[in-house]
Design an enzyme around this catalytic site. Structure first.
Site, PDB file in Angstrom:
ATOM      1  N   HIS A  54      44.914  -2.987 -22.781  1.00 28.04           N
ATOM      2  CA  HIS A  54      44.874  -3.252 -24.218  1.00 28.04           C
ATOM      3  C   HIS A  54      45.375  -2.033 -24.979  1.00 28.04           C
ATOM      4  O   HIS A  54      45.607  -0.980 -24.392  1.00 28.04           O
ATOM      5  CB  HIS A  54      43.485  -3.703 -24.676  1.00 28.04           C
ATOM      6  CG  HIS A  54      42.412  -2.650 -24.591  1.00 28.04           C
ATOM      7  ND1 HIS A  54      41.979  -2.118 -23.403  1.00 28.04           N
ATOM      8  CD2 HIS A  54      41.687  -2.022 -25.557  1.00 28.04           C
ATOM      9  CE1 HIS A  54      41.023  -1.227 -23.640  1.00 28.04           C
ATOM     10  NE2 HIS A  54      40.830  -1.146 -24.942  1.00 28.04           N
ATOM     11  N   HIS A  56      44.295   0.124 -27.300  1.00 25.03           N
ATOM     12  CA  HIS A  56      43.565   1.283 -27.847  1.00 25.03           C
ATOM     13  C   HIS A  56      44.130   2.608 -27.295  1.00 25.03           C
ATOM     14  O   HIS A  56      44.482   2.693 -26.119  1.00 25.03           O
ATOM     15  CB  HIS A  56      42.070   1.168 -27.533  1.00 25.03           C
ATOM     16  CG  HIS A  56      41.370   0.174 -28.417  1.00 25.03           C
ATOM     17  ND1 HIS A  56      40.167  -0.420 -28.081  1.00 25.03           N
ATOM     18  CD2 HIS A  56      41.721  -0.341 -29.625  1.00 25.03           C
ATOM     19  CE1 HIS A  56      39.799  -1.249 -29.062  1.00 25.03           C
ATOM     20  NE2 HIS A  56      40.728  -1.214 -29.998  1.00 25.03           N
ATOM     21  N   ASP A  58      42.893   5.372 -26.331  1.00 26.57           N
ATOM     22  CA  ASP A  58      42.288   5.999 -25.141  1.00 26.57           C
ATOM     23  C   ASP A  58      42.712   5.288 -23.853  1.00 26.57           C
ATOM     24  O   ASP A  58      42.347   5.703 -22.760  1.00 26.57           O
ATOM     25  CB  ASP A  58      40.753   6.071 -25.262  1.00 26.57           C
ATOM     26  CG  ASP A  58      40.078   4.712 -25.335  1.00 26.57           C
ATOM     27  OD1 ASP A  58      40.515   3.872 -26.143  1.00 26.57           O
ATOM     28  OD2 ASP A  58      39.107   4.487 -24.582  1.00 26.57           O
ATOM     29  N   HIS A  59      43.538   4.229 -23.991  1.00 23.99           N
ATOM     30  CA  HIS A  59      44.056   3.517 -22.805  1.00 23.99           C
ATOM     31  C   HIS A  59      45.581   3.612 -22.678  1.00 23.99           C
ATOM     32  O   HIS A  59      46.108   3.434 -21.589  1.00 23.99           O
ATOM     33  CB  HIS A  59      43.611   2.047 -22.834  1.00 23.99           C
ATOM     34  CG  HIS A  59      42.113   1.909 -22.764  1.00 23.99           C
ATOM     35  ND1 HIS A  59      41.456   1.509 -21.630  1.00 23.99           N
ATOM     36  CD2 HIS A  59      41.154   2.195 -23.680  1.00 23.99           C
ATOM     37  CE1 HIS A  59      40.148   1.535 -21.860  1.00 23.99           C
ATOM     38  NE2 HIS A  59      39.940   1.947 -23.097  1.00 23.99           N
ATOM     39  N   HIS A 112      37.310  -7.937 -27.198  1.00 29.54           N
ATOM     40  CA  HIS A 112      37.319  -6.511 -27.566  1.00 29.54           C
ATOM     41  C   HIS A 112      38.555  -6.240 -28.431  1.00 29.54           C
ATOM     42  O   HIS A 112      38.462  -5.663 -29.510  1.00 29.54           O
ATOM     43  CB  HIS A 112      37.334  -5.674 -26.292  1.00 29.54           C
ATOM     44  CG  HIS A 112      37.412  -4.200 -26.520  1.00 29.54           C
ATOM     45  ND1 HIS A 112      36.394  -3.477 -27.106  1.00 29.54           N
ATOM     46  CD2 HIS A 112      38.380  -3.290 -26.230  1.00 29.54           C
ATOM     47  CE1 HIS A 112      36.745  -2.196 -27.167  1.00 29.54           C
ATOM     48  NE2 HIS A 112      37.946  -2.060 -26.643  1.00 29.54           N
ATOM     49  N   ASP A 132      38.281  -2.621 -21.228  1.00 31.05           N
ATOM     50  CA  ASP A 132      37.067  -2.543 -22.038  1.00 31.05           C
ATOM     51  C   ASP A 132      36.476  -3.928 -22.304  1.00 31.05           C
ATOM     52  O   ASP A 132      35.771  -4.134 -23.288  1.00 31.05           O
ATOM     53  CB  ASP A 132      37.357  -1.862 -23.385  1.00 31.05           C
ATOM     54  CG  ASP A 132      37.587  -0.368 -23.245  1.00 31.05           C
ATOM     55  OD1 ASP A 132      37.453   0.169 -22.129  1.00 31.05           O
ATOM     56  OD2 ASP A 132      37.914   0.266 -24.273  1.00 31.05           O
ATOM     57  N   HIS A 170      35.502   2.679 -18.633  1.00 38.60           N
ATOM     58  CA  HIS A 170      34.610   3.763 -19.083  1.00 38.60           C
ATOM     59  C   HIS A 170      33.410   3.942 -18.166  1.00 38.60           C
ATOM     60  O   HIS A 170      32.927   2.973 -17.567  1.00 38.60           O
ATOM     61  CB  HIS A 170      34.081   3.473 -20.495  1.00 38.60           C
ATOM     62  CG  HIS A 170      35.112   3.591 -21.572  1.00 38.60           C
ATOM     63  ND1 HIS A 170      35.367   4.757 -22.241  1.00 38.60           N
ATOM     64  CD2 HIS A 170      35.970   2.664 -22.078  1.00 38.60           C
ATOM     65  CE1 HIS A 170      36.330   4.559 -23.135  1.00 38.60           C
ATOM     66  NE2 HIS A 170      36.723   3.291 -23.061  1.00 38.60           N
TER      67      HIS A 170
HETATM   68 FE    FE Z   1      38.275   2.371 -24.318  1.00 41.27          FE
HETATM   69 ZN    ZN Z   2      39.112  -0.234 -26.081  1.00 38.14          ZN
END
Ligand code: FE
Ligand code: ZN
Length: 258
Positions: A54, A56, A58-59, A112, A132, A170
């Site tokens: 996805h 985001h 942080d990915h 999400h 996530d 995570h």
């Molecule tokens: Fe994340």
């Molecule tokens: Zn995420």
């Protein structure tokens, strides 16, 4: 099966690295390029492909820098904006990824984010990269989707075989266990998994992979049809919840407030 190893990033992200012995590696959700480049160098590997679940940061935040070092295909969800994406992953399709022995199947799992995908590699055992959407003993927050969408997404993941190994985005497992104990204080499988997670974390190891069959027994976000859990929600909310979406939504909002 491929060898799967975690590359730690930020405070609690895992970038999963897959390889099967030919010096080629594939990474899932590289939020940061630095730890990936260091890992590849240390292991004497070169990058063959990048996968994203996805959009985001942080990915996917590390993708542009990785592409400066390796000109490789980027596989990402069809309905999200993924930097450098060369191939759009569609629900229900399988893809032969360079560097991997077996094809990956794509399941669209909105909730999400609106276009989140999970990646499933069948085998004995199969492996699931859930991003996530599904965590061990938890699930992602509903940033772009509804409770109904997320419950439907999780119900699809719940149908995968019990021996499936779960690799999520995570390290949230311990905190998730503490919340889950409020929901199901007498769940013996949950107590057992929590003890195992404590052991792994104390040894400096990731809690992951988790086993999907265990998740079905311990994860309150997969247990919308469990009588004990419904009873606990009845006690807490004063409402008689039986509809799976309503049960899921009540657990989700409980966790959001906790
Ligand atoms: Fe994340
Ligand atoms: Zn995420």
């Amino acid at each position: 099966m491929d060898i799967i190893e975690p590359i730690a990033a930020f405070a609690d992200n895992y970038i999963w690295c897959l390889r099967h012995g030919d010096g080629q590696a594939v990474v899932v959700d590289p939020g940061d390029a630095r730890p990936v480049l260091e890992y590849l160098r240390a292991q004497g590997l070169s990058l063959a492909a990048i996968l994203a679940t996805h959009h985001h940061p942080d990915h996917v935040g590390g993708i542009p820098e990785l592409l400066e070092h390796y000109q490789v295909p980027v596989y990402g969800p069809a309905h999200e904006d993924i930097p450098g994406r060369t191939l759009a992953l569609e629900d229900g399709q399988s893809y032969q990824i360079p560097g991997l022995a077996e094809p990956l199947w794509v399941l669209e799992v909105p909730g999400h984010t609106a276009g989140h995908v999970a990646l499933y590699q069948p085998g004995e055992p199969g492996v699931l990269f859930s991003g996530d959407t599904l965590f061990s003993v938890g699930c992602g927050r509903l940033f772009e989707g509804t409770a109904a969408q997320m419950q439907h997404s999780l119900s699809r993941l719940r149908t995968l075989p019990d021996n499936t190994l779960l690799y999520c985005g995570h390290e949230y497992t311990m905190a998730n266990c503490r919340f889950a104990l409020h929901v199901e204080p007498a769940n013996r499988a949950l107590h057992a998994w929590m003890a195992e997670v404590e052991r792994r974390r104390a040894a400096g190891l990731p809690s992951l992979p988790a086993i999907l069959g265990t998740e079905k027994q311990v994860n309150p976000f997969l247990r919308w049809d469990e009588p004990q859990l419904m009873e606990q929600l009845r006690f807490r909310t004063g409402q008689d919840l039986s509809d799976p979406v309503a049960v899921f939504a009540a657990v989700r909002s409980w966790k959001d407030q906790s």
